[in-house]
Scaffold this motif. Structure first.
Motif, PDB file in Angstrom:
ATOM      1  N   ARG A  55      52.120 -16.008  59.899  1.00 19.81           N
ATOM      2  CA  ARG A  55      50.622 -15.688  59.900  1.00 19.81           C
ATOM      3  C   ARG A  55      50.321 -16.365  58.582  1.00 19.81           C
ATOM      4  O   ARG A  55      51.000 -16.347  57.461  1.00 19.81           O
ATOM      5  CB  ARG A  55      50.007 -14.612  59.746  1.00 19.81           C
ATOM      6  CG  ARG A  55      48.689 -13.880  59.361  1.00 19.81           C
ATOM      7  CD  ARG A  55      48.207 -12.301  59.067  1.00 19.81           C
ATOM      8  NE  ARG A  55      48.794 -11.582  60.211  1.00 19.81           N
ATOM      9  CZ  ARG A  55      47.828 -11.667  61.264  1.00 19.81           C
ATOM     10  NH1 ARG A  55      46.488 -12.031  60.925  1.00 19.81           N
ATOM     11  NH2 ARG A  55      48.751 -11.118  62.419  1.00 19.81           N
ATOM     12  N   LEU A  81      43.199 -22.877  57.764  1.00 16.26           N
ATOM     13  CA  LEU A  81      43.182 -22.650  59.091  1.00 16.26           C
ATOM     14  C   LEU A  81      44.064 -23.607  59.340  1.00 16.26           C
ATOM     15  O   LEU A  81      44.909 -24.977  58.465  1.00 16.26           O
ATOM     16  CB  LEU A  81      41.723 -23.983  59.324  1.00 16.26           C
ATOM     17  CG  LEU A  81      41.140 -24.224  60.972  1.00 16.26           C
ATOM     18  CD1 LEU A  81      39.908 -23.610  61.120  1.00 16.26           C
ATOM     19  CD2 LEU A  81      42.013 -25.479  61.309  1.00 16.26           C
ATOM     20  N   ARG A 134      45.469 -25.005  63.843  1.00 13.93           N
ATOM     21  CA  ARG A 134      45.349 -24.654  65.403  1.00 13.93           C
ATOM     22  C   ARG A 134      45.781 -26.261  66.246  1.00 13.93           C
ATOM     23  O   ARG A 134      46.190 -27.344  66.038  1.00 13.93           O
ATOM     24  CB  ARG A 134      43.628 -25.622  65.774  1.00 13.93           C
ATOM     25  CG  ARG A 134      41.757 -25.073  65.086  1.00 13.93           C
ATOM     26  CD  ARG A 134      42.308 -23.509  66.315  1.00 13.93           C
ATOM     27  NE  ARG A 134      41.108 -22.739  65.914  1.00 13.93           N
ATOM     28  CZ  ARG A 134      41.052 -21.284  64.939  1.00 13.93           C
ATOM     29  NH1 ARG A 134      42.780 -21.597  64.337  1.00 13.93           N
ATOM     30  NH2 ARG A 134      40.186 -20.599  64.908  1.00 13.93           N
ATOM     31  N   ARG A 152      44.092 -23.893  69.876  1.00 17.47           N
ATOM     32  CA  ARG A 152      44.287 -22.618  69.988  1.00 17.47           C
ATOM     33  C   ARG A 152      44.501 -21.607  68.775  1.00 17.47           C
ATOM     34  O   ARG A 152      45.096 -22.654  67.922  1.00 17.47           O
ATOM     35  CB  ARG A 152      45.472 -22.202  71.000  1.00 17.47           C
ATOM     36  CG  ARG A 152      44.934 -22.626  72.388  1.00 17.47           C
ATOM     37  CD  ARG A 152      46.139 -22.268  73.465  1.00 17.47           C
ATOM     38  NE  ARG A 152      45.889 -22.866  74.627  1.00 17.47           N
ATOM     39  CZ  ARG A 152      44.955 -22.649  75.658  1.00 17.47           C
ATOM     40  NH1 ARG A 152      43.955 -21.290  74.957  1.00 17.47           N
ATOM     41  NH2 ARG A 152      44.481 -22.056  76.076  1.00 17.47           N
ATOM     42  N   ASP A 153      44.399 -20.657  68.320  1.00 15.84           N
ATOM     43  CA  ASP A 153      44.398 -20.065  67.298  1.00 15.84           C
ATOM     44  C   ASP A 153      45.941 -19.747  67.659  1.00 15.84           C
ATOM     45  O   ASP A 153      46.725 -19.014  68.504  1.00 15.84           O
ATOM     46  CB  ASP A 153      43.701 -18.811  66.682  1.00 15.84           C
ATOM     47  CG  ASP A 153      44.536 -17.628  65.444  1.00 15.84           C
ATOM     48  OD1 ASP A 153      45.161 -18.528  65.387  1.00 15.84           O
ATOM     49  OD2 ASP A 153      43.622 -17.380  65.817  1.00 15.84           O
ATOM     50  N   ARG A 161      46.589 -15.740  67.395  1.00 19.40           N
ATOM     51  CA  ARG A 161      45.648 -14.944  68.331  1.00 19.40           C
ATOM     52  C   ARG A 161      45.380 -15.055  69.943  1.00 19.40           C
ATOM     53  O   ARG A 161      45.891 -14.432  71.386  1.00 19.40           O
ATOM     54  CB  ARG A 161      44.197 -15.025  68.529  1.00 19.40           C
ATOM     55  CG  ARG A 161      43.545 -14.515  66.712  1.00 19.40           C
ATOM     56  CD  ARG A 161      42.587 -13.564  67.627  1.00 19.40           C
ATOM     57  NE  ARG A 161      41.606 -13.222  65.937  1.00 19.40           N
ATOM     58  CZ  ARG A 161      40.794 -13.665  65.580  1.00 19.40           C
ATOM     59  NH1 ARG A 161      40.518 -15.555  65.522  1.00 19.40           N
ATOM     60  NH2 ARG A 161      40.694 -13.843  63.935  1.00 19.40           N
TER      61      ARG A 161
END
Lengths: 268, 315
Positions: free
Chosen positions: B56, B61, B63, B67-68, B71
């Motif tokens: 984490r 940010l 991507r 996508r994250d 998540r």
């Protein structure tokens, strides 16, 4: 859904095939289990004989069957746990498991069921055959009991796996889990009925045991297979195993999610 | 910006007091081949772990494939392949073919599709000879080919390779690089690789990111990198003393090469040259015209050295 089943089936097969690599270990397992089977059965028979009647519901034939099924299933049900997942946590290889689009618990469970299949065919059946040659064993009273007994073995394998899996994952917090594993083996060994049938213990031990998953790992299938319990009692034993599968699945998934989060937050 | 394969913005990752990744921002477009280099502990693995959803970010940010990673971990796992040079994703006790079958199922590929794809990879990576060998008996070179095939079975859009050629011999390295280059050309697979091997970067990547102490120190082409820091080779020549002289005259005016060291009164000299501008052969020819060359060695710059110079230049 069919894809999930196919994946699971393949993983079970892979566990089965991996286990067949260790043929010498199978042979060694059969002989060790049989020697201890003879000793334990002799003690159990002497106990029943000196009591002059059935002890805790076990007469000579059911006591002998209890011992021999127990010895036979040692290579099937993972009573003593494993360290595979903990080892992967320590080496960091667990990251590979976390990168797959599938739940790691399912992967390891399926592999363990396959491994258990080898144990059942290649270790349990020969060991039991030796027991049946040397002793007069009781058998399940009819096909429904036998079928329930088989189901009970499968559930015992799953319960034992799930418990050990959560224990292994605790390596994410403790790194070194040998102490925990030892405690699991000692306490579990007594409470699962491995050393003596649980009904031979004082009432309070039985009460403690009934609050743990350990009887579901051995005592229940042995009771069904030795014919000590049948009908509604056998069904309720299987239901209690199902209950522990459910509880330990939830616990395992919770530990897995927390463990993953710990890796995410604290680093691998 | 869903078109980008990788996007990070001010990505930060701290371990207790240490800032392993310090405001790293970059984007990777589909089909690019990017080398991610840096010294040990520079933050490469930490970045990869954040890109793949294992770690984490502390802030910023990230991507991957739009996508994250945290998540949408499972959806992302179907779109990327990851090879860790030092970890295995294969089933140790089983014949190699079995690992491909299982991975196909894990990625929920149609069995027929998975068979075709694994057959294709087996041909390209020449694995036919050891498909039925248990993985634990494979040589390192064979196993690395198998690892790469295993990570490509589901045709990921992005292949992340962490030290894919570590420990391999020259031939195995070359074979892997050729395969990865072809995979990228034919399927448009984006490559992101960390390595300590300049050869990997030179032969595979058209873009290099250099990370040092958690910061992005360079983002551009390899030739640009060579220009910035002079990622030159050094030719070390041992020369025969000239008749009637104590030593050898210093080779100060070899075209395209600079004298960077002299030992033993000129009997050993170090000449630095830029392989993009001249060739080892041309330098050697010019040296041979002046003196008898007894022996020579060519030193490649190591990545640590390049990174050190980048860091010095960026301050």
């Amino acid at each position: 859904m069919t894809r999930v089943l196919r994946t699971t089936a393949l993983l079970v097969r892979s566990g089965f095939r991996q286990q067949t690599t260790y043929r010498l270990a199978l042979l060694a397992g059969i002989s060790t289990n049989s020697v201890f089977g003879i000793i334990r059965a002799a003690i159990a028979l002497a106990t029943v004989a000196s009591a002059g009647a059935a002890v805790g519901g076990y007469d000579a034939r059911t006591a002998a069957a209890f011992v021999w099924w127990g010895q036979a299933l040692l290579g099937t049900i993972n009573l003593w746990g494993f360290s595979l997942v903990a080892d992967r946590v320590r080496s960091g290889d667990i990251a590979v498991d976390f990168l797959r689009p599938v739940n790691p618990m399912l992967v390891y469970l399926a592999g363990d069921v396959g491994r258990a299949g080898v144990g059942l065919v290649a270790r349990a059946i020969p060991t039991l055959a030796i027991g049946a040659l040397l002793f007069d064993l009781a058998w399940p009273p009819g096909m429904p009991s036998a079928a329930l007994g088989l189901l009970s073995i499968l559930l015992a394998v799953v319960v034992a796996f799930l418990g050990a899996f959560s224990l292994n994952l605790s390596a994410l917090w403790f790194t070194e889990i040998r102490g925990l594993r030892l405690a699991w083996m000692v306490v579990g060994g007594v409470l699962c009925g491995l050393y003596l049938p649980l009904p031979w213990f004082p009432g309070w031990v039985q009460s403690v045991a009934s609050c743990t998953p350990f009887p579901s790992m051995l005592q229940h299938p042995l009771d069904i297979l030795s014919g000590r319990i049948a009908g509604a009692d056998a069904v309720s034993a299987v239901v209690s195993q199902l209950f522990w599968v459910l509880v330990l699945t939830v616990v395992g998934q919770w530990v897995l999610a927390r463990g993953r989060r710990r890796v995410e937050v604290q680093g691998g | 910006m869903a078109t980008q394969i990788i996007e990070t913005r001010d990505l930060v990752r701290e371990y207790k007091k240490l800032r392993a990744v310090d405001h790293i921002s970059f984007t990777v477009e589909p089909g690019e081949a990017v080398g991610y280099i840096g010294a040990n502990g520079a933050g490469k693995s930490t970045t990869i772990k954040m890109l793949t959803g294992i770690l984490r970010p502390t802030s910023g940010l990230v991507r991957t494939c739009g996508r994250d990673p945290l998540r949408e971990r499972i959806a992302l796992a179907r779109e990327i392949g990851v090879v860790f040079g030092q970890r295995s994703q294969l089933w140790w006790d089983l014949p190699l073919q079995e690992s491909f079958t299982i991975l196909g199922a894990i990625h929920r590929l149609d069995p027929a599709v998975a068979r075709v794809r694994s057959g294709e990879l087996v041909d390209l990576l020449e694995m036919g000879g050891f498909l039925s060998t248990p993985v634990r008996q494979l040589s390192l070179g064979q196993r690395m080919r198998a690892e790469i095939a295993a990570s490509l079975i589901h045709r990921p859009r992005l292949l992340i390779l962490d030290e894919p050629t570590i420990g391999l011999d020259v031939l195995s390295k070359q074979r892997l690089r050729d395969f990865l280059g072809a995979e990228r050309r034919e399927h448009g697979t984006t490559l992101l690789l960390t390595t300590h091997d300049m050869g990997d970067i030179e032969r595979l990547c058209d873009r290099v990111l250099v990370v040092d102490h958690g910061r992005l120190a360079y983002d551009g082409t390899l030739s640009g990198l060579a220009k910035t820091v002079g990622a030159e080779r050094v030719m070390v020549v041992d020369l025969a003393p000239q008749a009637g002289h104590e030593g050898v005259a210093e080779l100060r005016d070899i075209p395209g090469a600079a004298l960077v060291g002299v030992e033993g009164e000129g009997t050993r000299q170090h000449l630095a040259f830029d392989p993009q501008a001249t060739s080892a052969g041309a330098v050697l020819a010019a040296v041979s015209a002046r003196a008898d060359v007894l022996d020579l060695a060519i030193e490649e710059p190591d990545i640590e050295d390049v990174v050190r110079r980048i860091y010095a230049a960026s301050r």
